[in-house]
Design an enzyme around this catalytic site. Structure first.
Site, short mmCIF file in Angstrom:
data_model
loop_
_atom_site.label_atom_id
_atom_site.label_comp_id
_atom_site.label_asym_id
_atom_site.label_seq_id
_atom_site.Cartn_x
_atom_site.Cartn_y
_atom_site.Cartn_z
N ALA A 164 0.85 -1.19 0.00
CA ALA A 164 0.00 0.00 0.00
C ALA A 164 0.88 1.24 0.00
O ALA A 164 0.46 2.31 -0.38
CB ALA A 164 -0.90 0.02 1.23
N THR A 165 2.09 1.06 0.43
CA THR A 165 3.03 2.17 0.57
C THR A 165 3.49 2.66 -0.79
O THR A 165 3.89 1.87 -1.63
CB THR A 165 4.25 1.71 1.37
OG1 THR A 165 3.79 1.09 2.55
CG2 THR A 165 5.14 2.87 1.69
N GLN A 166 3.43 3.96 -0.99
CA GLN A 166 3.87 4.50 -2.28
C GLN A 166 5.25 5.11 -2.12
O GLN A 166 5.98 4.78 -1.20
CB GLN A 166 2.90 5.58 -2.77
CG GLN A 166 1.53 5.60 -2.12
CD GLN A 166 1.59 6.19 -0.71
OE1 GLN A 166 2.51 6.91 -0.38
NE2 GLN A 166 0.61 5.87 0.10
#
Lengths: 282, 224, 275
Positions: free
Chosen positions: C32-34
């Site tokens: 989910a981490t960008q």
């Protein structure tokens, strides 16, 4: 009262045969027992004031404020059942916050009045609820200058945006009053509560609705508001005067809703008392 | 082909190759004396193949609020459709037209909240009574930038110098149209992913006015 | 032909052979981490005897492209504190809006005009109103919460203002929720290039308490110059704020002055060449 014993007054959502909602009318009675609230729309802002009846000597003076801030630029004062007013304000703050979350700009006074009018009206429709025992006065100053989208960075052209409609102004001071039925109108000056009749009579004497807009300035309105509340006050009961104001960005509150500074309030009260005494001597 | 139910996309999921849906392009919006002008080329590519050579990349989201889309065609269309709906709803419920800022705020929230799922670079340009002509840029991460003029799309990197050197504030309409046209011509010339016709929309108090310029007349003649 | 939904969007096996899904790499962890896209570079700040000086340039980069050159990365909070943002600009805007809402909530409870004037409090803040130390703690909790959700706010933040004892306050938070406090602080390239310079003037709290406002401003300006020389993602236009008990003085369009380039004339070739 004609309603007593007919049963048509026992619940919301039931009309009497002559088309009245008695629960709403009883709510109005609750308002009529509350301390007087007034709002004045002036040339450069809005002034709100309330006659705060002192119900006990055990209450700390100047604590337990009655006029509340919604967002930054809006103020609400009300007469009637205080817990109902507190809930009204909570909801108004939620509405203002929800508007900001979606549109990333402050809610306009008219839009808040519309939403709160709708909210009050919903409490006249259902069996399970009772109407609000308050009439609320909503004052606000919608920014006359262009405001950025919340959080935006960067600038447009230094020469300013092109294609604006010349001579057209935007924003300014606004005042609305919302009744238990959900009915609301925009006003030049508004009064509600116990002393509303006297207060309205005094408000009508002020220069508020002229063709060029109101002539009264906020500072004058603060003094008038104090005087009016003293006039409308029911003689020997003790009360505190609570006053707030909202100016434009170039005024004393810089577009925000704030309490009227202590010095000015005391000066206004002194003048109000003086006027009162002069009247007594006549 | 056998499909499992392991939950792993490689074994049992459906997938689309997202890279194939992207398009290279150039688009821009500029403020001028009476409002704003949006402009774009018309090339949509899947890889090196030109899927559409006469694309209309200028999308209306309200009467005088438009946007230039770049990135995934599917993503930007979906976002624009949502905003168009929201703005129509705004106009109906509030009894007044939305401002460019309203559009910018809604666009930004969508792009920011879904940043890990979207490939969308947008330029929002609009005219409204209160603010006149305004240009907002929303690049990939979903930040919101107010600008005097904005350029976007893969082809824009070729014209940063041209635009910075030739841009002037508060231009007359004809000069602004020429500025946009000349900039897009450069991008079309140097960027393989940009090409085709030049489309423009001029937004002012008078409403939306479309322009079309074709390569076979060297972008000189205004059609439509 | 395979009509099951699982086969939608895929080349037909009977025509093209079994589909080669090896490039998909979909069985790794869910991410989910960008990563940051439009970014701001260093923020630097130093305490002095009456407050804090903080600065950041006005650039938002898009990779190596100097994409936006008028981005103000110093934000005031309640006219008593300044927050300086490095890192992702969209997350900075999110935090800015969040802090704006926090400030509105503060106004519900504390009327600055009516109580602030009477209360004996620093920088016009009403009694009980959030000070810089409170704000920093709040941001640290927020940033740590978001990193724990594997959805970090990609920023390095400096908070400048005053603490509850009305002493100058300066602290940092990063995207992991890590906090530091020191007489001088810098994020990003500034931590390597500016911090050593600032430490020459304020190595300890005692040193900082002797620094005058002018000295502090000069040190910060000198550091901004070094950063412009050596940070390839920096700009020569910057914002600088001085936070004192009187409030915040914020200047958002400063130009770097007195740069030194003329010595380039003496540089010929890369070793033995003299012409």
């Amino acid at each position: 009262m004609t309603s007593i014993g007919t049963g048509y007054d026992l619940a919301n959502s039931i009309f009497s045969p002559d088309g009245r909602n008695f629960q709403v009318e009883y709510a109005v009675k609750a308002v009529e027992n509350g301390g007087t609230s007034i709002g004045i729309r002036c040339k450069d802002g809005v002034v709100l004031a309330v006659e705060k009846l002192v119900t006990s000597k055990l209450l700390k003076p100047n604590a337990n404020k009655r006029i509340a801030t919604v967002d930054r630029h809006l103020g609400v004062v009300y007469s009637g059942m205080i817990p109902d007013g507190r809930h009204f304000i909570e909801r108004a703050r939620d509405e203002a916050r929800a508007w900001r979350d979606t549109f990333k700009t402050p809610i306009a006074t008219a839009d808040l009045a519309s939403r709160m009018g709708g909210y009050m009206q919903a409490y006249t429709l259902y069996q399970s609820v009772r109407p609000f025992g308050i009439t609320a006065i909503v004052g606000g100053f919608d920014s006359a200058a262009e405001t950025p989208v919340d959080g935006e960075v960067g600038n447009g052209p230094a020469c300013g945006a092109g294609g604006k409609v010349a001579g057209k102004t935007h924003g300014g001071p606004f005042l609305y009053m919302i009744e238990p039925s959900g009915l609301y109108w925009g006003y030049y000056g508004a009064a509600t509560g116990k002393g509303r009749q006297a207060a309205k009579a005094e408000l009508e004497k002020l220069d508020l609705g002229g063709p060029g807009g109101p002539a009264l300035t906020m500072e004058e309105a603060v003094k008038e508001a104090a005087r009016i509340l003293y006039v409308a006050h029911d003689d020997d009961k003790e009360f505190e005067l609570e006053m707030t104001w909202i100016s434009g960005a170039d005024g004393p509150t810089k577009g925000a809703h704030h309490e009227v500074p202590k010095a000015l309030r005391e000066e206004a009260e002194r003048l109000a008392k003086q006027a009162q005494e002069e009247k007594m001597e006549e | 082909m056998e499909f499992g139910n392991s939950g792993s996309l490689r074994e049992d999921g459906i997938h689309l190759d997202m890279d194939r849906l992207k398009k290279g392009e150039v688009n821009m919006a500029v403020t001028f004396k009476d409002g704003v002008i949006l402009g774009a080329d018309s090339r949509t590519t899947t890889g090196a193949y030109i899927a559409n050579r006469v694309t209309d990349k200028l999308t209306q989201v309200h009467d005088t609020i438009w946007c230039c889309r770049s990135g995934s065609a599917a993503d930007t269309q979906a976002v624009a459709d949502i905003v168009k709906y929201q703005l129509e709803l705004f106009a109906m419920t509030n009894g007044k037209p939305p401002t460019t800022q309203t559009a910018g705020a809604i666009f930004q929230e969508l792009c920011y909240a879904n940043k890990d799922r979207l490939s969308a670079g947008l330029i929002i340009a609009g005219w409204d009574e209160r603010h006149g002509g305004q240009v907002y840029s929303i690049p990939l991460g979903g930040s919101l930038h107010k600008q005097p003029y904005s350029i976007g799309g893969s082809g824009s990197t070729y014209i940063y110098g041209f635009c910075d050197a030739n841009w002037r504030e508060g231009m007359e309409e004809a000069d602004a149209v020429n500025f946009v046209k000349d900039a897009l011509k450069e991008a079309i010339k140097w960027d393989g992913s940009s090409g085709g016709v030049i489309r423009m929309v001029v937004l002012t108090a008078k409403g939306a006015d479309r322009h079309l310029y074709l390569p076979d007349t060297d972008y000189k003649v205004r059609h439509e | 032909m395979d009509h099951r939904p699982q086969a939608w969007g895929r080349p037909r096996d009977d025509v093209y052979g079994a589909y080669d899904a090896s490039y998909l790499h979909t069985d790794g962890p869910k991410t989910a981490t960008q990563s940051p896209i439009v970014t701001g570079t260093s923020v630097i700040a130093i305490k002095f005897k009456d407050g804090v000086v903080i600065a950041a340039d006005n650039l938002a980069s898009y990779g190596s492209l100097a994409r936006f050159t008028d981005v103000k990365r110093l934000r005031t909070f309640l006219s008593t504190s300044v927050v300086g943002f490095g890192g992702d600009v969209s997350d900075m805007q999110f935090l800015d809006r969040h802090l704006n809402e926090l400030a509105i909530d503060e106004a519900y409870e504390h009327d600055i005009v009516s109580t602030g004037a009477e209360a004996d409090q620093p920088t016009g803040s009403a009694a009980g109103q959030l000070n810089a130390a409170n704000l920093h703690k709040y941001l640290a909790k927020l940033m740590y919460r978001r990193r724990s959700d594997f959805d970090p706010l990609w920023n390095q933040v400096l908070v400048a203002g005053f603490d509850a004892q009305a002493k100058p306050f300066l602290a940092s938070v990063d995207l992991r929720g890590t906090t530091f406090t020191s007489p001088s602080l810098a994020t990003g390239f500034g931590a390597m290039l500016a911090q050593p310079i600032m430490r020459r003037f304020a190595a300890t709290e005692e040193d900082a308490a002797r620094l005058t406002r002018d000295e502090a401003v000069n040190v910060v300006k000198e550091c901004m110059k070094v950063l412009f020389y050596r940070d390839a993602r920096s700009l020569d236009r910057y914002s600088i704020a001085v936070v004192t008990k009187e409030g915040v003085e914020l200047s958002e369009d400063e130009q770097l002055e007195k740069q030194s380039w003329a010595f380039a004339e003496r540089i010929r070739g890369y070793g033995t060449q003299v012409v």
